[in-house]
Write a protein that holds these residues in place. Sequence first.
Motif, PDB file in Angstrom:
ATOM      1  N   ALA A 271      18.225  55.013  30.694  1.00  0.00           N
ATOM      2  CA  ALA A 271      17.519  54.649  29.462  1.00  0.00           C
ATOM      3  C   ALA A 271      18.541  54.492  28.350  1.00  0.00           C
ATOM      4  CB  ALA A 271      16.495  55.722  29.103  1.00  0.00           C
ATOM      5  N   LYS A 273      19.327  53.417  24.154  1.00  0.00           N
ATOM      6  CA  LYS A 273      18.934  53.146  22.766  1.00  0.00           C
ATOM      7  C   LYS A 273      20.192  52.851  21.962  1.00  0.00           C
ATOM      8  CE  LYS A 273      15.498  53.671  20.634  1.00  0.00           C
ATOM      9  NZ  LYS A 273      14.698  54.849  20.339  1.00  0.00           N
ATOM     10  N   TYR A 294      13.804  60.240  32.116  1.00  0.00           N
ATOM     11  CA  TYR A 294      12.828  60.476  31.053  1.00  0.00           C
ATOM     12  C   TYR A 294      12.931  61.905  30.541  1.00  0.00           C
ATOM     13  CZ  TYR A 294       8.360  61.306  28.747  1.00  0.00           C
ATOM     14  OH  TYR A 294       7.401  61.662  27.841  1.00  0.00           O
ATOM     15  N   ILE A 301      13.876  57.991  24.322  1.00  0.00           N
ATOM     16  CA  ILE A 301      13.533  56.874  25.207  1.00  0.00           C
ATOM     17  C   ILE A 301      12.439  55.998  24.612  1.00  0.00           C
ATOM     18  CG2 ILE A 301      11.737  58.052  26.555  1.00  0.00           C
ATOM     19  CD1 ILE A 301      12.923  56.725  29.051  1.00  0.00           C
ATOM     20  N   VAL A 306      15.110  50.384  29.837  1.00  0.00           N
ATOM     21  CA  VAL A 306      15.309  51.132  31.078  1.00  0.00           C
ATOM     22  C   VAL A 306      15.817  50.185  32.156  1.00  0.00           C
ATOM     23  CG1 VAL A 306      14.158  52.381  32.950  1.00  0.00           C
ATOM     24  CG2 VAL A 306      13.622  52.920  30.566  1.00  0.00           C
ATOM     25  N   LEU A 320       6.420  54.464  34.011  1.00  0.00           N
ATOM     26  CA  LEU A 320       6.957  53.568  32.987  1.00  0.00           C
ATOM     27  C   LEU A 320       5.867  53.114  32.022  1.00  0.00           C
ATOM     28  CD1 LEU A 320       9.154  51.458  35.401  1.00  0.00           C
ATOM     29  CD2 LEU A 320      10.066  52.797  33.499  1.00  0.00           C
ATOM     30  N   LEU A 325       8.158  51.054  25.949  1.00  0.00           N
ATOM     31  CA  LEU A 325       9.490  50.556  26.272  1.00  0.00           C
ATOM     32  C   LEU A 325       9.605  49.096  25.871  1.00  0.00           C
ATOM     33  CD1 LEU A 325       9.866  52.052  29.873  1.00  0.00           C
ATOM     34  CD2 LEU A 325      10.961  52.900  27.787  1.00  0.00           C
TER      35      LEU A 325
END
Length: 511
Positions: A271, A273, A294, A301, A306, A320, A325
Amino acid sequence: MKKRALLSVSDKSGILDFAKELEKMGYEILSTGGTKRFLEENGVAITAVDEVTKFPEILGGRVKTLHPLVHGGLLAKPDDTEHQREMAENGIAPIDIVCVNLYPFRETIVKPDVTVEDAIENIDIGGPTMLRSAAKNHAYVAVIVDALDYEAVLSELHEQNGTTPETRRRLAAKVFRHTAAYDSYISNYLTELTGEEYPDQLTLTYELNQPLRYGENPHQKAAFYRSPLGSDFSIAGADQLHGKELSYNNIQDANAALQIIKEFTIPAAVAVKHMNPCGVGTGESISEAFAKAYEADATSIFGGIVALNREVDADTAQQLAGIFLEIIIAPAFTAEALEILTQKKNIRLLTIPFERARKDRWNLVTVEGGLLVQEPDALGYEDAEIQVVTERQPTEAELAALKLGWSVVKHVKSNAIVVCNADMTLGIGAGQMNRVGSAKIALEQAGEQAQGAIMASDAFFPMSDTVEAAAQAGIKAIIQPGGSKKDQESIDKANEFGIAMVFTGIRHFKH
């Protein structure tokens, strides 16, 4: 005087219809080689170029159109009296339209079994020369290098018996972009053969993949370009199955996720960011791997990207789908997984051919007024000369955790610290101005889970304060490059607290 068009293409797409329309409008069609045969076989009346030049094709077709009777017709200015006098004296007739595309050099050199001889024979000489001549004289000549422009040119010819200056200039600009790109493939291919690492001139070419709505911020214009010879294992090579158009920031983050996920051969989930990993997990299945990614940071997240290195099944898709996301990247999605995930209107689902993953030769970074070029940081745990520098040796479980930490920390913005166990990250400290600051962030995020975990650092410890912070949090093993003048202080501190410390001799700065 009858208007003339010279057509000579390796890509025959659309050329027959184009030639027939020109013939209907009264154009004399000049052509050579395979294009001539193709058009004649399909009923188009052709004047062979060697009929015009009174000189045969020679050297196995290497010389066909390199002749004053061709290039004089391309370069002459109809409103220049001296040009017209010389044309009359030498029996040169003008050429009004040129349609040429080039030998498939790029397509040839990407073949796995290509020989240098094959590559050389696919370097076009006459084609680029005709294109450049016609494009230079675009005030009078319409030059086409792209079959997508046939329709627009025919439309103008039908409507106003000629092309507009604006169209001819647009087409000429496209020609010079095209020939510049073509030459760049050749120069880079030959430069690689010579083994010259840093040539005095570096010419790169990229093709527009898509315009973007905006850049990092709404007030910044942006576009996404693709390297024509780049890896299919890339965001540019992805197949988008669902969701909104990718944004500038999406592409940056998704690329970061791809670079991390290709570190792993076992089932793994990453994941990301803001171009940093916020959670990495591995497991027996992709569902288990994602659950750990996660769990590594259930807060960060949110709104992330992902990447998973196995097909997404229904179980993983259910996990998911429960999170907001931006993008999910995987080699494939089962039909059941797609049915679950496509219920979310905006989520982007991308598939990428993981089996084609490879390392690019260079990383390129623009700076004001220039370009930085470097090899990718391709060294992994297996490339390190692992040296245990403390009294205590790491356990087998700690060694597995150290390997995971070392694989992840190289992808975290420096200064970088990763706290993890053998199958998931527990805390990540990124981009701080001092290393102990990154360590404190990672340890705080890990919390009680730091007890018995390991710490990975992308660069050496300039002093022992990071080791002391790790010890107070319960860290049992540390992996770092070593190389500081004060290494012994860190080693002594590790020995004091019974921490196993490993040096790799490899630094992983990521600015």
